[in-house]
Design a protein around this motif. Structure first.
Motif: not given
Length: 257
Positions: A99-103, A136-149, A169-173
């Protein structure tokens, strides 16, 4: 007095140590419990990702007289789930495993090149972009989601296909890969049955019965197609792909795809 003071101090230290030790498993348990709530929320039909605007080709199949009754619907549903397992589950699995942006960008671009059905491609991208915004709006505590958005929404370098973004998203959660893959197939099955209900092909109670009856078949397909690399992704039901492609040519339609 000094002896009593020393004994009292020792008791306080022991109580503090016991409290610190008891808090460790409580914290781990709390995180595990929170994961369950996140899982259920991602699978909840109230999550506004736009999935109920799509019928996975069911509306076109009904107008083409391929699906006419409940038994036809059952067979159609099994084929849809099987096709999703063979074609899209590898993208879900690979995205959840890394679960990373590049992959994720590579998986998104590969799936965009793989899909030949324009109607299905648009449905996938609209649901995927909506899912990222919601997550990204719901899971605000997960910074990678904010970065992706912040980095990719509005960008033309990615298409936001639903399968890779769902896995990411499931991997990050914090989902494991098996739960992620089962969840993806469940969401697809749920959406097809919901579409059948709104098309008056089946009633709500019968729809629930059908979902329960098809669940064992869906589990068999999950075990058949799970944990595969994207190089093994394939189309098992080309007729479904053709039907969904015809959706845009229908004179009257309720769904977007």
């Amino acid at each position: 007095m000094d002896g009593e003071h020393s004994a009292l101090k020792k008791m306080r230290l022991e109580d503090a140590e016991d409290s610190a030790i008891s808090q460790v498993p409580a914290t781990a348990s709390s995180m595990h419990q929170q994961l369950f709530w996140s899982q259920w929320q991602l699978l909840d039909s109230i999550l506004p990702t736009g999935g109920f605007a799509h019928s996975y080709g069911l509306e076109a199949a009904m107008q083409s007289r391929i699906v006419n009754n409940q038994e036809d619907l059952r067979l159609f549903l099994i084929q849809v789930v099987d096709n999703i397992g063979s074609l899209l589950l590898p993208f879900v699995f690979c995205a959840s495993r890394s679960p990373d942006a590049a992959a994720w960008v590579k998986l998104d671009q590969l799936l965009d090149a793989t899909l030949t059905n324009e109607v299905g491609r648009k449905a996938s991208t609209s649901q995927g972009s909506a899912l990222l915004r919601v997550a990204a709006s719901v899971f605000t505590e997960i910074q990678p989601l904010q970065d992706l958005r912040r980095t990719f929404l509005g960008s033309t370098s990615v298409s936001f296909h639903h399968a890779p973004i769902f896995g990411l998203i499931c991997g990050l959660v914090g989902f494991d890969s098996e739960t992620t893959q089962r969840a993806y197939m469940f969401v697809a099955m749920r959406d097809v049955i919901s579409a059948a209900t709104r098309l008056n092909l089946i009633g709500p109670l019968a729809a629930s019965v059908l979902q329960h009856q098809v669940a064992p078949d869906a589990e068999k397909m999950l075990q058949k197609w799970r944990d595969r690399d994207v190089s093994e992704a394939s189309q098992t039901a080309p007729l479904l792909d053709a039907l969904q492609g015809c959706h845009a040519y229908m004179f009257s339609r309720l769904f977007c795809s």
